[in-house]
Scaffold this motif. Structure first.
Motif, PDB file in Angstrom:
ATOM      1  N   THR A  11      -0.765  -5.346   3.690  1.00 29.28           N
ATOM      2  CA  THR A  11      -0.545  -4.471   2.552  1.00 29.28           C
ATOM      3  C   THR A  11      -1.455  -4.958   1.439  1.00 29.28           C
ATOM      4  O   THR A  11      -1.401  -6.125   1.059  1.00 29.28           O
ATOM      5  CB  THR A  11       0.926  -4.527   2.099  1.00 29.28           C
ATOM      6  OG1 THR A  11       1.746  -4.128   3.198  1.00 29.28           O
ATOM      7  CG2 THR A  11       1.175  -3.628   0.912  1.00 29.28           C
ATOM      8  N   GLU A  12      -2.313  -4.082   0.954  1.00 30.62           N
ATOM      9  CA  GLU A  12      -3.244  -4.496  -0.089  1.00 30.62           C
ATOM     10  C   GLU A  12      -2.519  -4.638  -1.417  1.00 30.62           C
ATOM     11  O   GLU A  12      -1.763  -3.756  -1.818  1.00 30.62           O
ATOM     12  CB  GLU A  12      -4.385  -3.489  -0.226  1.00 30.62           C
ATOM     13  CG  GLU A  12      -5.334  -3.549   0.941  1.00 30.62           C
ATOM     14  CD  GLU A  12      -6.544  -2.655   0.755  1.00 30.62           C
ATOM     15  OE1 GLU A  12      -7.630  -3.099   1.133  1.00 30.62           O
ATOM     16  OE2 GLU A  12      -6.397  -1.530   0.247  1.00 30.62           O
ATOM     17  N   THR A  13      -2.764  -5.770  -2.071  1.00 31.79           N
ATOM     18  CA  THR A  13      -2.105  -6.029  -3.348  1.00 31.79           C
ATOM     19  C   THR A  13      -3.085  -6.025  -4.513  1.00 31.79           C
ATOM     20  O   THR A  13      -2.664  -6.010  -5.662  1.00 31.79           O
ATOM     21  CB  THR A  13      -1.399  -7.395  -3.318  1.00 31.79           C
ATOM     22  OG1 THR A  13      -2.393  -8.415  -3.124  1.00 31.79           O
ATOM     23  CG2 THR A  13      -0.352  -7.449  -2.225  1.00 31.79           C
ATOM     24  N   GLY A  14      -4.373  -6.062  -4.220  1.00 33.42           N
ATOM     25  CA  GLY A  14      -5.372  -6.113  -5.280  1.00 33.42           C
ATOM     26  C   GLY A  14      -5.613  -7.508  -5.808  1.00 33.42           C
ATOM     27  O   GLY A  14      -6.372  -7.698  -6.750  1.00 33.42           O
ATOM     28  N   THR A  15      -4.945  -8.505  -5.222  1.00 32.73           N
ATOM     29  CA  THR A  15      -5.151  -9.892  -5.638  1.00 32.73           C
ATOM     30  C   THR A  15      -5.594 -10.713  -4.431  1.00 32.73           C
ATOM     31  O   THR A  15      -5.400 -10.328  -3.280  1.00 32.73           O
ATOM     32  CB  THR A  15      -3.853 -10.501  -6.205  1.00 32.73           C
ATOM     33  OG1 THR A  15      -2.846 -10.478  -5.186  1.00 32.73           O
ATOM     34  CG2 THR A  15      -3.370  -9.721  -7.412  1.00 32.73           C
ATOM     35  N   GLU A  16      -6.184 -11.839  -4.708  1.00 34.18           N
ATOM     36  CA  GLU A  16      -6.601 -12.762  -3.645  1.00 34.18           C
ATOM     37  C   GLU A  16      -5.371 -13.364  -2.980  1.00 34.18           C
ATOM     38  O   GLU A  16      -4.351 -13.581  -3.642  1.00 34.18           O
ATOM     39  CB  GLU A  16      -7.458 -13.891  -4.228  1.00 34.18           C
ATOM     40  CG  GLU A  16      -8.820 -13.431  -4.712  1.00 34.18           C
ATOM     41  CD  GLU A  16      -9.721 -13.012  -3.576  1.00 34.18           C
ATOM     42  OE1 GLU A  16      -9.756 -13.685  -2.538  1.00 34.18           O
ATOM     43  OE2 GLU A  16     -10.405 -11.974  -3.737  1.00 34.18           O
TER      44      GLU A  16
END
Length: 112
Positions: A11-16
């Motif tokens: 799930t992409e969170t937009g953080t590293e």
């Protein structure tokens, strides 16, 4: 040994990813080798927002499908059989997602 692709969906969170997850990925080749397998290659993918799709000759920005989880990376591993590949794939650190294991068809071979 047979080669398998281990597709990592997250799930992409937009953080590293947290440092401990990155460290676990760094340790993965050794953990797989301890269990009799081998990582042939491993690649992380840039976020799905960087994707470009070509379908029926048309070029479109963005990911191919709508999904909560996006393809985040892929490993190519060598394992004795599918059961062994599943065991090795289970070692893959994933935050919110899973892995898919597929046998490779072997259309191309490295001549070296």
């Amino acid at each position: 040994m047979t080669q398998y692709a281990v597709l990592i969906f997250e799930t992409e969170t937009g953080t590293e990813p947290p440092p401990e997850v990155m460290a676990a990925h760094q340790e993965l080749p050794a953990r797989i080798a301890e269990r009799g397998g081998r990582i042939v290659a491993g690649l992380a993918l840039e976020p799905s927002t960087t994707a470009t799709v070509v379908r029926d000759g048309l070029i479109t920005d963005g990911p191919f499908i709508e999904s909560k989880e996006m393809l985040a990376g892929v490993f190519v591993i060598e394992a004795r059989d599918l059961d062994h590949a599943m065991e090795l794939a289970g070692l893959t650190p994933v935050l919110k997602g899973g892995v898919e294991v597929r046998p490779l068809a072997g259309f191309f071979t490295d001549p070296s």
